[in-house]
Design an enzyme around this catalytic site. Structure first.
Site, PDB file in Angstrom:
ATOM      1  N   GLN A 206      37.266  30.388  45.830  1.00 17.37           N
ATOM      2  CA  GLN A 206      38.490  30.896  45.189  1.00 17.37           C
ATOM      3  C   GLN A 206      38.981  32.162  45.907  1.00 17.37           C
ATOM      4  OE1 GLN A 206      39.355  31.222  40.788  1.00 17.37           O
ATOM      5  NE2 GLN A 206      38.649  33.305  41.115  1.00 17.37           N
TER       6      GLN A 206
ATOM      7  N   LYS B 222      31.332  35.608  43.462  1.00 19.08           N
ATOM      8  CA  LYS B 222      30.713  34.479  42.755  1.00 19.08           C
ATOM      9  C   LYS B 222      31.549  33.208  42.984  1.00 19.08           C
ATOM     10  CE  LYS B 222      29.275  32.180  38.918  1.00 19.08           C
ATOM     11  NZ  LYS B 222      30.444  31.361  38.716  1.00 19.08           N
TER      12      LYS B 222
ATOM     13  N   GLY C 186      29.755  40.966  35.141  1.00 14.99           N
ATOM     14  CA  GLY C 186      30.388  40.587  36.417  1.00 14.99           C
ATOM     15  C   GLY C 186      31.856  40.996  36.426  1.00 14.99           C
ATOM     16  N   HIS C 187      32.559  40.694  35.328  1.00 16.62           N
ATOM     17  CA  HIS C 187      33.971  41.109  35.238  1.00 16.62           C
ATOM     18  C   HIS C 187      34.084  42.634  35.236  1.00 16.62           C
ATOM     19  CE1 HIS C 187      34.187  37.129  33.022  1.00 16.62           C
ATOM     20  NE2 HIS C 187      35.101  36.970  33.950  1.00 16.62           N
TER      21      HIS C 187
ATOM     22  N   VAL D  82      27.361  39.660  40.416  1.00 18.84           N
ATOM     23  CA  VAL D  82      26.406  40.353  39.540  1.00 18.84           C
ATOM     24  C   VAL D  82      25.478  39.291  38.959  1.00 18.84           C
ATOM     25  CG1 VAL D  82      26.133  41.775  37.469  1.00 18.84           C
ATOM     26  CG2 VAL D  82      28.087  42.151  38.993  1.00 18.84           C
TER      27      VAL D  82
ATOM     28  N   SER E 176      28.238  34.278  34.538  1.00 21.69           N
ATOM     29  CA  SER E 176      29.409  33.408  34.419  1.00 21.69           C
ATOM     30  C   SER E 176      29.665  33.191  32.938  1.00 21.69           C
ATOM     31  CB  SER E 176      29.099  32.056  35.087  1.00 21.69           C
ATOM     32  OG  SER E 176      29.978  31.063  34.589  1.00 21.69           O
ATOM     33  N   SER E 177      30.941  33.081  32.579  1.00 17.00           N
ATOM     34  CA  SER E 177      31.261  32.825  31.171  1.00 17.00           C
ATOM     35  C   SER E 177      30.631  31.508  30.722  1.00 17.00           C
ATOM     36  CB  SER E 177      32.773  32.772  30.976  1.00 17.00           C
ATOM     37  OG  SER E 177      33.318  34.014  31.348  1.00 17.00           O
ATOM     38  N   ARG E 178      30.482  30.580  31.653  1.00 15.03           N
ATOM     39  CA  ARG E 178      29.939  29.260  31.290  1.00 15.03           C
ATOM     40  C   ARG E 178      28.442  29.319  30.987  1.00 15.03           C
ATOM     41  NH1 ARG E 178      34.205  27.359  34.978  1.00 15.03           N
ATOM     42  NH2 ARG E 178      35.633  26.157  33.679  1.00 15.03           N
TER      43      ARG E 178
HETATM   44  O1  PAF Z   1      38.237  33.418  38.302  1.00 13.07           O
HETATM   45  C1  PAF Z   1      38.883  33.226  37.254  1.00 13.07           C
HETATM   46  O2  PAF Z   1      38.497  33.657  36.172  1.00 13.07           O
HETATM   47  C2  PAF Z   1      40.186  32.449  37.312  1.00 13.07           C
HETATM   48  O3  PAF Z   1      40.113  31.415  38.223  1.00 13.07           O
HETATM   49  C3  PAF Z   1      41.408  33.344  37.601  1.00 13.07           C
HETATM   50  C4  PAF Z   1      41.319  33.981  38.975  1.00 13.07           C
HETATM   51  C5  PAF Z   1      41.499  34.427  36.539  1.00 13.07           C
HETATM   52  C6  PAF Z   1      42.685  32.510  37.549  1.00 13.07           C
HETATM   53  O4  PAF Z   1      42.879  31.936  36.300  1.00 13.07           O
END
Ligand code: PAF
Length: 284
Positions: free
Chosen positions: A156, A152, A36-37, A179, A188-190
């Site tokens: 935010q 995702k 995703g990143h 993704v 997600s990292s989680r």
């Molecule tokens: O989405 C994230 O990983 C965080 O909220 C961000 C935008 C890097 C801010 O710390």
């Protein structure tokens, strides 16, 4: 790929870029990078001459009792992935670089309340204040022309669009679709916290949202019924639901019948892991 840890190191790369009028993109992350990143980094590379990815686990966006300490930190692997994906510079600041005054005596921003105090904000009070506080610092330090965020974290994304609008940052915000991995689970990292059974439950979040979105789009059910049924189905599958909400995509207000762009969003707990996901119901 280069790595900068301090402001001075960062500026030693960005100043020459600026002199050459290169278009710079920023991908803010908290590390533990997954596909995703990397999709954000690739999208950034497609629209800019240089890509900076920041990695900083931001304490001001975690509430008391949340997973700040446990949040996965995998810097070596992250650096390798970024280098392979075409990132030019990883900015990896420490706490002192991001919050020179320390956490107790530092300038903080407050996110627009109409967006920040609902949905995620209701269950994570102050979360978006921490997000805008750190993202504004990153914008000021990096000075990007483009900033890339994932859909995702849809709320935010809207909170950050308002930050850019209200504070007049001269940059474009690019949103990249979520993704998904096996079973439609939003990456997600989680997800690293989930065991196999919980991962299967997590897939259910996407199934329920997809079916709910289809029902709404076809007119087979109204908003309240879809929200109620979505919650019941998730609870029936063993998830603990914070919310299932159908909202206007532009500002997360309750949609009117003729609103062109609508989104369904949900947050639920799989065991001790809190997951969020969202899908478009209809586009502009
Ligand atoms: O989405 C994230 O990983 C965080 O909220 C961000 C935008 C890097 C801010 O710390």
């Amino acid at each position: 790929m280069q790595v900068a840890r301090t402001r001075e190191e960062l500026w030693s790369f960005t100043r020459p870029w600026r002199r050459e009028h290169l278009r710079v993109a920023l991908v803010p992350t908290m590390g533990n990078l997954h596909e995703g990143h990397l999709a954000l980094v690739k999208a950034a590379g497609g629209q800019a001459d240089r890509v900076v990815t920041s990695i900083f686990v931001n304490p001001t966006q975690f509430g008391a009792g949340e997973d700040f300490d446990a949040y996965p930190r995998t810097l070596d692997a992250d650096r390798r992935k970024l280098a392979e994906t075409g990132c030019d510079l990883a900015f990896v600041p420490d706490l002192q670089t991001m919050y020179p005054g320390g956490l107790d005596d530092v300038v903080r921003l407050r996110a627009a309340p109409s967006l920040a105090n609902i949905l995620e904000g209701e269950f994570r009070p102050g979360h978006f204040d921490g997000v805008v506080t750190v993202v504004a610092r990153l914008f000021n330090l990096v000075g990007p022309d483009l900033a890339v965020f994932g859909e995702k974290d849809f709320q935010q994304l809207l909170v950050i669009r308002r930050l850019v609008e209200d504070l007049g940052y001269p940059l474009q915000v690019l949103a990249v679709p979520t993704v998904r991995g096996h079973g439609g689970v939003a990456l997600s990292s989680r997800n690293a916290y989930l065991d196999e059974v919980e991962l299967a439950e997590a897939g259910y979040l996407n199934v329920v949202l997809r079916e709910a979105a289809e029902k709404l789009a076809s007119g087979a059910a109204d908003r309240a019924a879809v929200e109620r049924e979505g919650r019941q189905r998730l609870e029936g599958a063993g998830l603990r639901v914070d919310y299932v909400a159908v909202r206007r995509a532009a500002d997360l207000a309750v949609p009117a019948a003729d609103d062109p762009a609508v989104r369904i969003l949900a947050a639920a707990w799989c065991g001790s892991t809190r997951l969020i996901d969202n899908l478009p119901v209809s586009h502009d």
